[in-house]
Design a protein around this motif. Sequence first.
Motif, PDB file in Angstrom:
ATOM      1  N   ASP A 106       0.833  -1.200   0.000  1.00  0.00           N
ATOM      2  CA  ASP A 106       0.000   0.000   0.000  1.00  0.00           C
ATOM      3  C   ASP A 106       0.869   1.252   0.000  1.00  0.00           C
ATOM      4  O   ASP A 106       1.863   1.336   0.735  1.00  0.00           O
ATOM      5  N   GLU A 107       0.465   2.224  -0.807  1.00  0.00           N
ATOM      6  CA  GLU A 107       1.180   3.492  -0.870  1.00  0.00           C
ATOM      7  C   GLU A 107       0.680   4.403   0.249  1.00  0.00           C
ATOM      8  O   GLU A 107      -0.531   4.564   0.438  1.00  0.00           O
ATOM      9  N   GLU A 115      -5.040  12.649  -3.610  1.00  0.00           N
ATOM     10  CA  GLU A 115      -4.286  11.510  -3.091  1.00  0.00           C
ATOM     11  C   GLU A 115      -4.968  10.182  -3.411  1.00  0.00           C
ATOM     12  O   GLU A 115      -4.341   9.123  -3.362  1.00  0.00           O
ATOM     13  N   TYR A 116      -6.240  10.228  -3.689  1.00  0.00           N
ATOM     14  CA  TYR A 116      -6.930   9.046  -4.214  1.00  0.00           C
ATOM     15  C   TYR A 116      -8.065   9.522  -5.111  1.00  0.00           C
ATOM     16  O   TYR A 116      -8.486  10.683  -5.037  1.00  0.00           O
ATOM     17  N   ARG A 130     -12.927   6.432 -10.269  1.00  0.00           N
ATOM     18  CA  ARG A 130     -11.961   6.911 -11.268  1.00  0.00           C
ATOM     19  C   ARG A 130     -12.490   6.756 -12.700  1.00  0.00           C
ATOM     20  O   ARG A 130     -12.368   7.660 -13.517  1.00  0.00           O
ATOM     21  N   ASP A 164      -6.249  10.623 -13.865  1.00  0.00           N
ATOM     22  CA  ASP A 164      -5.183   9.630 -13.783  1.00  0.00           C
ATOM     23  C   ASP A 164      -3.933  10.176 -13.110  1.00  0.00           C
ATOM     24  O   ASP A 164      -2.996   9.418 -12.838  1.00  0.00           O
ATOM     25  N   GLY A 207      -3.450  10.080  -6.995  1.00  0.00           N
ATOM     26  CA  GLY A 207      -2.716   8.965  -6.423  1.00  0.00           C
ATOM     27  C   GLY A 207      -3.606   7.793  -6.056  1.00  0.00           C
ATOM     28  O   GLY A 207      -4.815   7.782  -6.290  1.00  0.00           O
ATOM     29  N   ASN A 208      -2.967   6.792  -5.435  1.00  0.00           N
ATOM     30  CA  ASN A 208      -3.671   5.604  -4.948  1.00  0.00           C
ATOM     31  C   ASN A 208      -3.302   5.342  -3.493  1.00  0.00           C
ATOM     32  O   ASN A 208      -3.072   4.202  -3.088  1.00  0.00           O
TER      33      ASN A 208
END
Length: 576
Positions: free
Chosen positions: A367-368, A395-396, A400, A411, A414-415
């Motif tokens: 996980d990021e 950040e997420y 999407r 795109d 972040g994830n």
Amino acid sequence: MTATAPPVAPSDEPDAQPARRSGLRRFVPVVLAAIAGLLLYVTFPPRELPWLAPLSFALLGIAVHGRRLRAGFGLGLVFGLAYLVPLLSWTGVDVGPLPWLALAAAEALILALAGMGIAYVSRLPLWPLWASAVWIADEALRARFPFGGFPWGKIAFGQPSGVFLPLASLGGTPLLGFGVVLCGFGLGGLVLRVLRLKKARDTDPAHGVDETPGANEISGTEETTGPSAARGTGGARLLRDRGVIAAAVCTVAPVIAGVAAMPLVSNDAEAGTARVALIQGNVPRMGLDFNAQRRAVLDYHVRETMKLADRIKAGTVKKPDLVLWPENSSDIDPYVNMDAYEEIQKAAEAVGAPISVGAVVTDKNGDERNQLILWDPKTGPGATYNKRHLQPFGEYMPYRGFFRVFSKDVDRAGNFVPGDKAVVFDMSGTKVGNVTCYEAAFDDVVRDQVDEGAQILSVPSNNATFERSQMTYQQLAMDRVRAVEHGRAVMVPVTSGVSAVIRPDGSIAQKTGMFEADTLLADVPRRTSKTLATRVGAWPEALLTVLGVGGLAWAVVRSRGGRSATARSKGRPANG
């Protein structure tokens, strides 16, 4: 012979004039709502005009008072757009106007619900009280929905100074916002009541009081005519009028409460002081692509820390007890990239103090994380704090695939995966509570760190994405309010500025410029006592929300009761 003028045909112009004036009057509430929204925007940083906020709500109260639900919704929407479109302009700095305007419109729709609710309770006795509670209930909704909420633009965040600010130490941002709004609606109610009395006096000079049932729109009492009502001058009648008195109390009470709470705000060092260094390394470029040169960002912060170490070695400054780097100061994962690890370790050893490093890491589960790392000069990386309240669309990316239809910029989001607990760093004996950037907008995240034992608060941020926009100053105002709310000094290390040292009373002790490398050194008070706001937690918001919902429920009951009485007077069933 004298010429006789031809007869003039009758004109319908005199009849058209009242109709035209009536049509123009319909736009007055819309104009008032728009002016109120723009005025509220002007109160927010980078300007510092907190005293204008009550005037904004006075205009809004006058615009929506006595309106139907649909009109209240529309006027609330006008107010929200006039307020939020300019306030949130920074969200479109690098992604264009579509996301900015979509966000502003979505948030304005939630504010429109407040406009509708305020209009509905505006016929109640003491309507400014109920209307202010409805506003806070709406803010509570906005702080949670949708996508985890977006509290940006809460009224409290436009009050980093001024007479209302001490209310934050009593009941947090909900009580601070309630005080500002109550003062404004009270002022609006006062204007409405005085105008009504003046109109009644002009209509019936003998009595000077409106005989219409429910005419006293503030206190809810019905005045009677007669000698007692007519006695005295117009000014004396105003001073005796219960509606005027009630509106004046609503206007003045929050100001008195703020003044009374001022002695509770203290900068005392209850557990000594800590010498803190804030490092602002700067970034290679502004905008979303600033982190394309991630190694350069890390190098800049290492370089600035090494400069501080040289000054310490030369004896020009005292060694700090702890050093704070900003969010994203190492977007290179130091657990994976040994060169990044060695650079941070070199800086920590040179300065001889622990460093809080903002890093992007991938944990053992893959996980990021947006993570703060406590880096000790002897033992290296230790405790960590994972950002808990992540920024949607940044950040997420929620949904999407759906939002990609509107913009391929989705795109670039972040994830990241959020953390799940508060973590306080022990840095050379000083307990530092971590609140990463966007999290400062959320009451519970900040409060959790103080409850966990934080003696000072650190809000590491990265505002380079938003360039030189007003976002930085709006966020800094939040941090100042949080300082007073919890009685803690707040450190704000930012990659590109504005970094700042904030005293517990909300004043700024030191700050940097924007997009320049700099270091702040300050002795800050360590505090252990908890303000009333910290101790009571979410209760003020909950109680004010209940008050607002209760006002709406009462308005429903009164409305149904009024319809039933009307139906009975006409001799038909209440539901006929």
